[in-house]
Design an enzyme around this catalytic site. Structure first.
Site, mmCIF file in Angstrom:
data_model
loop_
_atom_site.group_PDB
_atom_site.id
_atom_site.type_symbol
_atom_site.label_atom_id
_atom_site.label_comp_id
_atom_site.label_asym_id
_atom_site.label_seq_id
_atom_site.Cartn_x
_atom_site.Cartn_y
_atom_site.Cartn_z
ATOM 1 N N CYS A 54 0.831 -1.204 0.000
ATOM 2 C CA CYS A 54 0.000 0.000 0.000
ATOM 3 C C CYS A 54 0.865 1.253 0.000
ATOM 4 C CB CYS A 54 -0.923 -0.012 1.216
ATOM 5 S SG CYS A 54 -1.925 1.487 1.379
ATOM 6 N N TYR A 86 -7.843 5.361 -8.595
ATOM 7 C CA TYR A 86 -7.564 4.398 -7.529
ATOM 8 C C TYR A 86 -8.495 3.199 -7.609
ATOM 9 C CZ TYR A 86 -7.112 2.546 -2.760
ATOM 10 O OH TYR A 86 -6.913 1.723 -1.674
ATOM 11 N N GLU A 98 0.717 0.004 -7.033
ATOM 12 C CA GLU A 98 0.794 1.208 -6.213
ATOM 13 C C GLU A 98 2.266 1.486 -5.945
ATOM 14 O OE1 GLU A 98 -1.621 1.360 -2.722
ATOM 15 O OE2 GLU A 98 -3.399 0.590 -3.741
ATOM 16 N N ASP A 133 -3.003 -7.258 2.589
ATOM 17 C CA ASP A 133 -3.391 -6.572 1.357
ATOM 18 C C ASP A 133 -3.105 -7.487 0.175
ATOM 19 O OD1 ASP A 133 -4.154 -4.246 2.718
ATOM 20 O OD2 ASP A 133 -2.117 -3.438 2.651
ATOM 21 N N TYR A 138 -0.357 -4.633 -5.097
ATOM 22 C CA TYR A 138 0.482 -4.688 -3.907
ATOM 23 C C TYR A 138 1.765 -5.478 -4.138
ATOM 24 C CZ TYR A 138 -3.865 -3.102 -1.743
ATOM 25 O OH TYR A 138 -4.999 -2.404 -1.434
ATOM 26 N N CYS A 201 -1.708 1.406 7.954
ATOM 27 C CA CYS A 201 -0.463 1.069 7.263
ATOM 28 C C CYS A 201 -0.263 -0.426 7.413
ATOM 29 C CB CYS A 201 0.721 1.834 7.843
ATOM 30 S SG CYS A 201 2.316 1.334 7.127
ATOM 31 N N CYS A 210 19.222 -5.746 5.195
ATOM 32 C CA CYS A 210 19.785 -5.840 3.847
ATOM 33 C C CYS A 210 21.256 -5.419 3.907
ATOM 34 C CB CYS A 210 19.019 -4.934 2.884
ATOM 35 S SG CYS A 210 19.633 -5.001 1.190
#
Length: 218
Positions: A54, A86, A98, A133, A138, A201, A210
């Site tokens: 998202c 959207y 997105e 999601d 996504y 969120c 990473c």
């Protein structure tokens, strides 16, 4: 009701919605720093484009990086339909993801640092979803503007896959492809979590660091 189905397969050109020839209305200025969201951007800045779930939560990850970020913007890319809304993107019938556009100063904030934030801010092994999601919009993606970005993205993917393998995660599903047209999302999506601090969120990283910039070879 077709606009609310959760598709997990990209549409063919014959299935894609027709869209429209003109851009949809959007914000003119960044809600957090007041700068123009639109070109021309300052000399010496570059663009980066990421999809990591998202875009409301994803955009915040990048504007919070502070120095070196000129603006961020929520948008749609990687699909077929021109100038989508959207609702159309959420139908799965545009092929778009997105995404977050980041305009940055590489002398202050290297592209590799943006890649590190990208990988650590979501789970890139989930295919057409991010947490709860679900849908093609996504998916994890890095959309590159030049060959240097492509090489950096591929190297970072290989390095992060090694780190994930050590923690028994599956293969990375992130697409790394050239950037096509980028369409700005509607005004209310721009810097959404700055306007709505308690807003939803759904992002959650793997907790795996990473190893970009730590001397670990890809």
């Amino acid at each position: 009701m077709f606009l609310f189905r959760k598709r997990t397969a990209l549409p063919s050109p014959s299935e894609a919605l027709p869209g429209r020839p003109t851009p949809i209305p959007t914000a003119q200025r960044h809600y957090v720093n007041g700068r123009s969201l639109h070109e021309p951007y300052p000399a010496g800045t570059e663009r980066a484009l990421f999809g990591l779930g998202c875009f409301r939560g994803a955009e915040r990850k990048f504007w919070q990086m502070g120095d070196g970020v000129w603006i961020t913007a929520a948008g749609y890319a990687g699909g077929i339909t021109p100038n989508p809304t959207y609702e159309e993107v959420c139908s799965g019938l545009t092929g778009h993801n997105e995404v977050v556009l980041v305009v940055f100063d590489p002398k202050v904030l290297p592209y590799e640092t943006l890649l590190k934030t990208f990988w650590e801010s979501h789970d890139p092994t989930q295919g057409m979803r991010q947490g709860n999601d679900v849908g093609t919009q996504y998916r994890s993606g890095i959309y590159v503007f030049d060959e240097a970005q492509r090489q950096a993205a591929e190297a970072s993917k290989a390095a992060y896959q090694q780190a994930l393998d050590a923690r028994r995660y599956g293969p990375i599903t992130t697409e790394i492809v050239p950037t096509g047209p980028v369409y700005f999302a509607e005004d209310y999506h721009q810097q959404y979590l700055a306007k709505n601090p308690g807003g939803y969120c759904g992002l959650g990283g793997t907790g795996v660091s990473c190893p970009i910039g730590t001397g670990v070879a890809a």
